[in-house]
Design a protein around this motif. Sequence first.
Motif, short mmCIF file in Angstrom:
data_model
loop_
_atom_site.label_atom_id
_atom_site.label_comp_id
_atom_site.label_asym_id
_atom_site.label_seq_id
_atom_site.Cartn_x
_atom_site.Cartn_y
_atom_site.Cartn_z
N PHE A 1 68.14 -53.35 -43.39
CA PHE A 1 67.15 -52.32 -43.73
C PHE A 1 65.74 -52.92 -43.75
CE2 PHE A 1 68.85 -53.96 -47.75
CZ PHE A 1 67.70 -54.33 -48.44
N ASN A 2 64.76 -52.02 -43.62
CA ASN A 2 63.36 -52.35 -43.81
C ASN A 2 62.85 -51.69 -45.08
OD1 ASN A 2 63.05 -53.87 -41.45
ND2 ASN A 2 62.51 -52.07 -40.22
N VAL A 3 62.00 -52.37 -45.81
CA VAL A 3 61.32 -51.80 -46.96
C VAL A 3 59.90 -51.46 -46.52
CG1 VAL A 3 60.57 -52.14 -49.33
CG2 VAL A 3 62.69 -53.22 -48.53
N LEU A 4 59.51 -50.21 -46.69
CA LEU A 4 58.20 -49.75 -46.25
C LEU A 4 57.17 -49.88 -47.37
CD1 LEU A 4 59.26 -46.59 -44.22
CD2 LEU A 4 59.27 -49.00 -43.53
N LYS A 5 55.92 -49.93 -46.98
CA LYS A 5 54.84 -50.11 -47.95
C LYS A 5 54.72 -48.94 -48.92
CE LYS A 5 52.15 -53.08 -44.86
NZ LYS A 5 50.93 -53.21 -44.01
N ASP A 6 55.22 -47.77 -48.51
CA ASP A 6 55.16 -46.61 -49.40
C ASP A 6 56.37 -46.52 -50.33
OD1 ASP A 6 57.21 -45.76 -47.76
OD2 ASP A 6 56.10 -44.09 -46.86
N GLY A 7 57.25 -47.54 -50.30
CA GLY A 7 58.40 -47.58 -51.21
C GLY A 7 59.69 -47.09 -50.61
N ARG A 8 59.63 -46.47 -49.42
CA ARG A 8 60.86 -46.02 -48.79
C ARG A 8 61.67 -47.19 -48.26
NH1 ARG A 8 59.49 -42.41 -44.05
NH2 ARG A 8 57.64 -43.76 -43.98
N VAL A 9 62.99 -46.98 -48.16
CA VAL A 9 63.88 -47.97 -47.57
C VAL A 9 64.58 -47.32 -46.38
CG1 VAL A 9 65.94 -49.39 -47.92
CG2 VAL A 9 64.24 -49.18 -49.74
N HIS A 10 64.48 -47.95 -45.22
CA HIS A 10 65.13 -47.44 -44.02
C HIS A 10 66.34 -48.30 -43.73
CE1 HIS A 10 65.20 -47.31 -39.37
NE2 HIS A 10 66.04 -46.44 -39.86
N VAL A 11 67.55 -47.76 -44.00
CA VAL A 11 68.79 -48.44 -43.67
C VAL A 11 69.12 -48.13 -42.22
CG1 VAL A 11 71.24 -48.68 -44.24
CG2 VAL A 11 69.57 -48.28 -46.07
N PHE A 12 69.35 -49.17 -41.41
CA PHE A 12 69.42 -48.98 -39.96
C PHE A 12 70.60 -48.13 -39.50
CE2 PHE A 12 67.42 -53.41 -40.03
CZ PHE A 12 66.14 -52.88 -40.15
N THR A 13 71.76 -48.31 -40.12
CA THR A 13 72.96 -47.58 -39.68
C THR A 13 73.61 -46.92 -40.88
OG1 THR A 13 74.22 -49.64 -39.83
CG2 THR A 13 73.40 -49.01 -37.66
N SER A 14 72.88 -46.04 -41.53
CA SER A 14 73.35 -45.45 -42.77
C SER A 14 74.23 -44.22 -42.56
CB SER A 14 72.16 -45.06 -43.66
OG SER A 14 71.32 -44.14 -42.99
N ILE A 15 74.26 -43.69 -41.34
CA ILE A 15 75.03 -42.49 -41.08
C ILE A 15 76.24 -42.83 -40.21
CG2 ILE A 15 75.03 -40.22 -39.98
CD1 ILE A 15 72.12 -39.93 -40.75
N PHE A 16 77.43 -42.46 -40.68
CA PHE A 16 78.66 -42.70 -39.95
C PHE A 16 79.44 -41.39 -39.83
CE2 PHE A 16 77.43 -46.73 -41.66
CZ PHE A 16 77.77 -47.65 -40.68
N GLU A 17 80.19 -41.29 -38.76
CA GLU A 17 81.05 -40.12 -38.62
C GLU A 17 82.14 -40.17 -39.68
OE1 GLU A 17 84.03 -37.96 -35.38
OE2 GLU A 17 82.98 -39.81 -34.86
N LYS A 18 82.30 -39.09 -40.40
CA LYS A 18 83.30 -39.05 -41.46
C LYS A 18 84.54 -38.29 -41.01
CE LYS A 18 80.28 -39.78 -45.41
NZ LYS A 18 79.92 -39.38 -46.78
#
Length: 307
Positions: free
Chosen positions: A27-44
């Motif tokens: 993941f990346n941590v953004l300057k505005d406090g958000r966190v972007h997880v690269f592969t956070s969505i998986f088929e359920k």
Amino acid sequence: MNSSSINSSKSERNYSEADIAKKFLFFNVLKDGRVHVFTSIFEKSPPSDHPVSTPGVETKDVNISPDISARIFLPTSAVKKSTGNKLPLLFYIHGGGFCMQSAFSVEYSLFVSLVVAEAKVIAVSVEYSLFPKRCIPACYDDCWDALQWVASHCKGLGPEPLINDHADLGRIFVGGDSAGGNISHNILAKAGVVQLLGDVKVEGMILIHPFFCEGEPMWMYMCPTNQGPRDHRLSPSVEDLARIGCDRVLVVVAGMDSKTLYDAGINYVDDLIKSGWKGTVAETMENKGKEHCFHLYDSLDPEAAAI
């Protein structure tokens, strides 16, 4: 940093390089406090009589608490039999770097259902809190609470009939891969100090390509209350190893894993034996020529079946 200051962002990259404050493996941590997880969505995979493509296994999803849920897997043959013979219970903890994947994903539903069909066990696969929604140690606390929930069925009076009717809670096995292996170790270290509910027994622990890495920056960021590079949850301490609350341990390592994770898996068994642990069997198995958690993406590989 605390859990209330971390915000999740969409899975799509909706920012520029200039917006990034910190970069980590997943993941990346953004300057505005958000966190972007690269592969956070998986088929359920929804619960069904035949999850994904594995015949002979029934599944059911249950809520354990507002933050914890689980998928229960049961061989269909156990439902049809009326002999009263109960099955060992596998308590499984998925991997995903403490921030990805799901007990309900296609990959984990298929893997656990294959284990259940082959080994003739009932399985409880835990859906625990992930970063950044909740920081570590929420994952450890959730899995401990889920294991206590399983133990609450020891007299056949628990909230879930499938466990009451089919699980032999004198034969519990706790296991997981990658981050799930790390969590498995930590909750069984706790089980050596804090007694599980009722008359239950954890017979064994299976760690598949477990994630242990002294001072790993990503884990330390996800755990703002970390105790430094040698935090015992990240780098198993002698004290924790000595009190692992089971009789048998199997550690599976991947031959093509990173040297850090490979060595940590090999050393785990040696350190466990030297720690004064009271168990009887500790073994290592190597998946030669295989990468980290290959079994999730090639379930027909003979090495995956061997796990």
